[in-house]
Design a protein around this motif. Sequence first.
Motif, short mmCIF file in Angstrom:
data_model
loop_
_atom_site.label_atom_id
_atom_site.label_comp_id
_atom_site.label_asym_id
_atom_site.label_seq_id
_atom_site.Cartn_x
_atom_site.Cartn_y
_atom_site.Cartn_z
N THR A 1 0.84 -1.21 0.00
CA THR A 1 0.00 0.00 0.00
C THR A 1 0.87 1.25 0.00
O THR A 1 0.51 2.26 -0.58
N MET B 1 3.90 1.33 -1.30
CA MET B 1 4.61 1.41 -2.57
C MET B 1 3.76 1.99 -3.69
O MET B 1 4.29 2.51 -4.67
N CYS B 2 2.43 1.83 -3.59
CA CYS B 2 1.61 2.39 -4.66
C CYS B 2 1.21 3.83 -4.34
O CYS B 2 0.60 4.50 -5.16
N ALA B 3 1.57 4.32 -3.18
CA ALA B 3 1.29 5.73 -2.85
C ALA B 3 2.32 6.62 -3.55
O ALA B 3 3.41 6.17 -3.88
#
Lengths: 250, 714
Positions: B268, B270-272
């Motif tokens: 979560t 890393m996709c921010a």
Amino acid sequence: MAEVFSAQNLWKRFGNVAAVQGVSLNVHSGEVVGLLGPNGAGKTTTLRMLAGILTPTDGQVLIKGMDMRKHALEAKERIGFLSGDTQVYQRLSPREVLLYFGRLYRMEETRLAQRIEQLVQELEMGAFASRLCRTLSSGEKQRANIARAFVHEPDVLILDEPTSSLDVISGQFIVEAIRRERAAGRAIVLSTHIMSEAEYLCDRIYLVHKGKIVGSGTLAGILAHSGCANLTDAFLHYVEHGKQPAASGV
Amino acid sequence: MENSLLLPASSMRPHIIATIFRKEITESLRDRLTVIVVLLLPLLVYPLMLIGMSKLRESQELAQEVRPSQIAVWGAAPADLVGWLKRTNALVLENWTGASESLRAEFEAGKFQPPPAAVMERNGEKTAPPDPLMDAARALVSRRKADAVLIVWPGFEKELVRGGLGRISIYFDSVRPASEKAQERLNEELVQFRKDIVQQRERERGLAEGFSRAVEISSRNIAPASRRTGQVLGVLLPFLVIILSATGSVYAAIDLTAGEKDRGTMQTLMCAPLRTGEIVCGKFLAVWIIGLISALANTGSMAATLTRVVAPTGMLNLSPWTYLWTFAMLLPVTFTISAFFLAVAVLARDAKDAGNFLGPALIILMMPLGAAMTPGVELDAWTSFVPLVNIALLIKALFIAEGRPEYVFLTLVSSAIYAMLALLFAARVFGREQVLLGGKDSVRSIFSIERGRDIVPTPGFALTAFAVIFVVMFYGSLMLENASIIKMMLATQYGFFLLPVLALAAGMKFSSRETFSLRPPHWRGVLAAVLMGLSGWAVIGGVAIRLLPPPDSLVRAMEKILLLGDKPAPLWALWVAVGVTPAICEELLFRGLILSGLRRLGKWPAILLSAFLFALAHSSIYRLLPTLLMGVLLGYIVWRTGSILCSMIVHGLNNGLMATLVHSPNLLQRFHLQDTPYLPWHLTIAATVVLILSLLLLRSVPRSGAETHDARPD
């Protein structure tokens, strides 16, 4: 419907293994596009590249015409990512999780507070939104996770097997949330290995096998082209006969 | 399921137990890390540690044995005694070193009395009468000006001549191994000297053997009791406090990295929309703060115990500053350890894996700390750059009321560099997507460098290159300390600065033009550089030296460097060695490789950070401010003109002019500088006007290509 999101000729290699081989797809606003394939087909790797978690070995991801490689931060701000195996922070409450991610996505504080309340109501989280996540059931945690992925009102939602490991009632929250976001005009890409889920949720479907797209189109189009009565048989047909002309729209 | 624990023992089924045991042991032994921790580590740790420590001990003893003891002789030593002591070359005698004129006069007037012949211990310091002789000896030995003081009491020679009893004392510090060695050597020689006289007297007078005494030898341990207790505790407590503080950050490091992978929350993050550096810094700060809380708790508990329990016994009474310093020293320690743990923990796939990684990491950490406990290992130029050992030795030095500012500075500088390296390593590991997603990535791939990918160095590359070059340069210079200044300077500049810089740029296929700002400067840039070179040193010197005056020893050392030795070299040689050489070598490193590498950070962060590194590389707390300010000017001129030639002109003129001034006493006289430690204000102000002119001129230089390329990518 305007094209919001596209991938062109995506490749991902891990050492000598090519997990994804030349995948291209596009998604329009207010559209749900499904990646359908068995376990190990390369769906998760593809979605991770689309979400900017993995860097493609080759190819390009565009969000509203913006190249993700060149503008990673701006592109990621427009994406919400949720997968069946992602979890929420056990020692924070759902409200704290939403606050944390809202701030990471640089949301304005007043808007963030409103958005959190909106999601708490929409996903019926009022009873547990202030409890620590470690005390929640799987379904409650997944609702908190949906809220986490949606909190910053992204243009694109990328959902990797979002209903896996959930019971029917908990899964229904996801289905309703997807429909609500589609109605709000978001572009949604979801992966699943459950054929029925793809049948009732997706406007268009990409069939993925061994890292490649083997077929694509609307459900009716795929069934008509394969001459099969259901998606499971159609998938096997495509795998057996290779990529069909119907997939040219990919 | 049947609850077997409730069954009588006879109903336990051995084959089931055996089957479960077999499965568990098979699975455990298939875990490579378990095998390493259980088997390989013990097999390696003890030989490495014990052999290493005994080798270290041996080398320490050898060093003590080889090194002659420096003895300050207070009093009138007869020629035959001096000749006797000098015959082995193990004792170097210096008359009246460290004794003031008044002390000498009082001593010669017989104001002081010799201590009893037995070795004298002194515990109740507070109640003991003041003893200026011992205080002076203590100051001399603790400042390392002498290893021991030999006190030849008044009337010694007269007593010997008349066949009486001459008194002689050895003042030494039992906490210092070199001082103990000096006492041992002196005592041995004096006993022999006495024996010789006694035999001579017995022969002359026909007396029975052992009748005469001739010389009364007394040894006096001048180390206060607190220092002796400090020596014992100073060995043990740094080890304890560092290990316990480190343990505090272990769990946090695991929880925030491998724990996140375990709990499935890393994805979560890393996709921010976050930069890797931001994630690393955020997590690192959390781990560091937890380490600091642990350090604070450790220091606080130690301080409370020592103050409440040990201090009342009079054995050790440390000032609150010692505890504050100890805690302050734990800042860089916990910083380095936290970054190291974070990098190691993120390599692990899950929390169990991380535990397996960090267990051995803690043991590896303990080994250098164990070396710091070895008697005789002290904080000096060599040890001040050994990571963790330097801090342990510094805390030890604080406990025995030592700790010279230059070594404290070097320890802090080197610790900051190692901490930076550890953090860069953590950032590199965090940049590996496979590692973050819980997959495996080989160590080789983590360290692999993609050549030709960038046209200029990245900030991480520039900082790593600086850290490695600096440490190599530091130890290289120490190894060359017996060489002539000119050899040392040329080897440092060309061997440790220029050669690695060119090799790195060529090896990484960086663009020479972009990396080293190899552009022809605008004529106004050249003029500004000349004005800056003429005035910069005077402005900086005029202000900085007033703020932090360097000690005389440093001024003399600097003069020696500027003149390339005790005797001035020809002026042209000074300009080549002190002016042109650093202008080329140091500029290509600091305003070339490093500044271009830091360019992505933005104009002022890049200029300031490169200037700070330039200042650190001069390895002196007193030169920190002047070199920092000069570094800012040099960085700014390259940034503004886009040409390294301009900073080379400034640097060359700056060094060359200072060497010329030192070389030519006539010039000093002309400017009335020969009798003043500071540059007069009127000259400083005049130079400031010229410097401002050069800066104004720089503003009129057309914007360089370099200045327009400072965009920061994601």
